[in-house]
Write a protein that holds these residues in place. Sequence first.
Motif, mmCIF file in Angstrom:
data_model
loop_
_atom_site.group_PDB
_atom_site.id
_atom_site.type_symbol
_atom_site.label_atom_id
_atom_site.label_comp_id
_atom_site.label_asym_id
_atom_site.label_seq_id
_atom_site.Cartn_x
_atom_site.Cartn_y
_atom_site.Cartn_z
ATOM 1 N N ALA A 7 15.446 12.855 6.013
ATOM 2 C CA ALA A 7 16.112 11.346 5.849
ATOM 3 C C ALA A 7 17.436 11.805 5.440
ATOM 4 O O ALA A 7 18.258 10.784 5.916
ATOM 5 C CB ALA A 7 15.345 10.996 4.458
ATOM 6 N N ARG A 8 17.760 12.764 4.567
ATOM 7 C CA ARG A 8 19.173 13.264 4.571
ATOM 8 C C ARG A 8 20.111 13.205 5.581
ATOM 9 O O ARG A 8 20.988 12.897 6.016
ATOM 10 C CB ARG A 8 19.260 14.409 3.452
ATOM 11 C CG ARG A 8 20.684 14.737 2.994
ATOM 12 C CD ARG A 8 20.878 15.830 2.212
ATOM 13 N NE ARG A 8 19.802 15.803 0.836
ATOM 14 C CZ ARG A 8 19.939 16.638 -0.073
ATOM 15 N NH1 ARG A 8 20.685 17.899 0.161
ATOM 16 N NH2 ARG A 8 19.017 16.451 -0.986
ATOM 17 N N MET A 9 19.383 13.920 6.715
ATOM 18 C CA MET A 9 20.061 14.337 8.073
ATOM 19 C C MET A 9 19.957 13.007 8.891
ATOM 20 O O MET A 9 21.171 12.863 9.603
ATOM 21 C CB MET A 9 19.113 15.461 8.839
ATOM 22 C CG MET A 9 19.881 15.664 10.091
ATOM 23 S SD MET A 9 19.019 16.927 10.910
ATOM 24 C CE MET A 9 20.017 17.007 12.494
ATOM 25 N N ALA A 10 19.024 12.266 8.678
ATOM 26 C CA ALA A 10 18.964 10.750 9.428
ATOM 27 C C ALA A 10 20.118 9.877 8.909
ATOM 28 O O ALA A 10 20.868 9.129 9.770
ATOM 29 C CB ALA A 10 17.729 10.163 9.533
ATOM 30 N N ALA A 64 14.460 13.971 11.704
ATOM 31 C CA ALA A 64 15.589 13.187 11.256
ATOM 32 C C ALA A 64 15.844 12.166 12.748
ATOM 33 O O ALA A 64 16.321 11.054 12.426
ATOM 34 C CB ALA A 64 16.737 13.924 11.213
ATOM 35 N N LEU A 65 15.518 12.637 13.899
ATOM 36 C CA LEU A 65 15.656 11.690 15.005
ATOM 37 C C LEU A 65 14.892 10.783 15.015
ATOM 38 O O LEU A 65 15.449 9.528 15.479
ATOM 39 C CB LEU A 65 15.645 12.634 16.282
ATOM 40 C CG LEU A 65 16.701 13.837 16.569
ATOM 41 C CD1 LEU A 65 15.919 14.815 17.520
ATOM 42 C CD2 LEU A 65 17.850 13.047 17.070
ATOM 43 N N ALA A 66 13.693 10.950 14.580
ATOM 44 C CA ALA A 66 12.840 9.683 14.514
ATOM 45 C C ALA A 66 13.064 8.813 13.371
ATOM 46 O O ALA A 66 12.969 7.456 13.546
ATOM 47 C CB ALA A 66 11.321 10.293 14.204
ATOM 48 N N TYR A 67 13.483 9.324 12.313
ATOM 49 C CA TYR A 67 13.884 8.214 11.143
ATOM 50 C C TYR A 67 15.021 7.561 11.683
ATOM 51 O O TYR A 67 15.172 6.341 11.414
ATOM 52 C CB TYR A 67 14.103 9.055 9.973
ATOM 53 C CG TYR A 67 13.029 9.902 9.461
ATOM 54 C CD1 TYR A 67 11.681 9.526 9.635
ATOM 55 C CD2 TYR A 67 13.382 10.776 8.255
ATOM 56 C CE1 TYR A 67 10.580 10.108 9.196
ATOM 57 C CE2 TYR A 67 12.160 11.153 7.418
ATOM 58 C CZ TYR A 67 10.824 10.886 7.961
ATOM 59 O OH TYR A 67 9.607 11.387 7.337
ATOM 60 N N ALA A 68 16.047 8.295 12.214
ATOM 61 C CA ALA A 68 17.421 7.659 12.450
ATOM 62 C C ALA A 68 17.253 6.350 13.297
ATOM 63 O O ALA A 68 18.158 5.564 13.319
ATOM 64 C CB ALA A 68 18.264 8.475 13.179
ATOM 65 N N PRO A 96 14.245 0.966 13.073
ATOM 66 C CA PRO A 96 14.955 -0.271 12.489
ATOM 67 C C PRO A 96 14.311 -0.720 10.978
ATOM 68 O O PRO A 96 14.865 -1.279 10.463
ATOM 69 C CB PRO A 96 14.617 -1.343 13.321
ATOM 70 C CG PRO A 96 13.605 -0.689 14.385
ATOM 71 C CD PRO A 96 13.677 0.777 14.565
ATOM 72 N N ALA A 97 13.179 -0.190 10.724
ATOM 73 C CA ALA A 97 12.475 -0.500 9.604
ATOM 74 C C ALA A 97 13.294 0.321 8.352
ATOM 75 O O ALA A 97 13.242 -0.159 7.220
ATOM 76 C CB ALA A 97 11.260 0.012 9.435
ATOM 77 N N ARG A 98 14.090 1.340 8.815
ATOM 78 C CA ARG A 98 14.829 2.164 7.753
ATOM 79 C C ARG A 98 16.213 1.515 7.934
ATOM 80 O O ARG A 98 17.056 1.569 6.667
ATOM 81 C CB ARG A 98 14.829 3.614 8.116
ATOM 82 C CG ARG A 98 13.554 4.184 7.780
ATOM 83 C CD ARG A 98 13.613 5.856 8.276
ATOM 84 N NE ARG A 98 12.497 6.444 7.735
ATOM 85 C CZ ARG A 98 12.193 7.213 6.646
ATOM 86 N NH1 ARG A 98 13.529 7.359 5.926
ATOM 87 N NH2 ARG A 98 11.057 7.998 6.369
ATOM 88 N N TYR A 99 16.812 1.434 8.957
ATOM 89 C CA TYR A 99 18.109 1.188 8.943
ATOM 90 C C TYR A 99 18.515 -0.163 9.807
ATOM 91 O O TYR A 99 19.982 -0.500 9.774
ATOM 92 C CB TYR A 99 18.906 2.108 9.938
ATOM 93 C CG TYR A 99 18.718 3.701 9.339
ATOM 94 C CD1 TYR A 99 19.443 4.087 8.269
ATOM 95 C CD2 TYR A 99 17.873 4.808 9.782
ATOM 96 C CE1 TYR A 99 19.641 5.330 7.651
ATOM 97 C CE2 TYR A 99 17.623 5.742 9.165
ATOM 98 C CZ TYR A 99 18.525 6.150 7.965
ATOM 99 O OH TYR A 99 18.775 7.489 7.525
ATOM 100 N N GLY A 100 17.622 -1.128 10.114
ATOM 101 C CA GLY A 100 18.005 -2.257 10.440
ATOM 102 C C GLY A 100 18.734 -2.166 12.019
ATOM 103 O O GLY A 100 18.474 -1.347 12.662
ATOM 104 N N ASP A 101 19.868 -3.154 12.010
ATOM 105 C CA ASP A 101 20.715 -2.921 13.465
ATOM 106 C C ASP A 101 21.547 -1.690 13.280
ATOM 107 O O ASP A 101 22.343 -1.505 14.276
ATOM 108 C CB ASP A 101 21.468 -4.282 13.566
ATOM 109 C CG ASP A 101 22.396 -4.470 12.359
ATOM 110 O OD1 ASP A 101 22.479 -3.626 11.372
ATOM 111 O OD2 ASP A 101 23.211 -5.636 12.416
#
Length: 277
Positions: free
Chosen positions: A108-111, A146-150, A153-158
Amino acid sequence: MCAHAHPDDESSKGGATMAMYAAQGVEVTVLTMTGGERGDILNPAMDTPEVVENLPEVRRAEMARACQILGVDHVWLGYEDSGFTLEEPWVDMPEGSLAATDIHESAARMADILVERRPHVLVTYDEGGGYPHPDHIMCHRVSMRALAYAKDPARYGDRAWTVPKVYYQMGFHRQRFATLSQAVQDAGLESPYLSRLEGWVYDQMDHRVTTRVECGAYFEARDDALRAHATQVDPAGSWFMIPLDLQRAVWPTEDYELVRTSVPVTLPEGDLFAGLR
């Protein structure tokens, strides 16, 4: 963006590639996951009580100098060196070390960094870490998570970001060492690679190379950056025994495996940004 485990990895594994792209105006970022605090001091001239006592600060200063030489930006992920062990599952990893972290937290930190920097290319290590140091293996695992997290959109929206191309670093494959070793001997010089080749224990990665980046003009910058990591590299050691002109003539590339792409490509490639320019 290039993700690495320790200070000095960026110079020994793809340093010329990064220097070349930086000179072309590409924004290149090195992400270093640990501070290298538990690495051995490999240069006898630097093995002093003062350096040992202040090794974390010394290695940070070395990293800053190397990045200046390569012309790249830099960010720390913020973990400590885990120390070297060949046994997995790892046990009793030092608190605060990369191998002791919850991968959800470190990824998550890397994302967050990927979403902020929005790189078009990510270079990291393969599933074996290149060699089985816990931090190298974790560098792979954290990067891929991290690639998957980044891109979620549920984590970061747009703001979510999908890195278009992902590569594994493939510089330490046997064919390269064997070719350089033979060329050195043909030139009447001593090869620094004979014992390494005779006792080769790494995965056979030659067939996995998809991308060879011709960057021989930047081998000198690569070596200067590596020398900046003075605690880790003996300037009289094997890293610098093969003349640069011979290296440029025999193996002028740094090599990679393309493992993910969202743009059309034709393999083999000679450019990490093929399909993106």
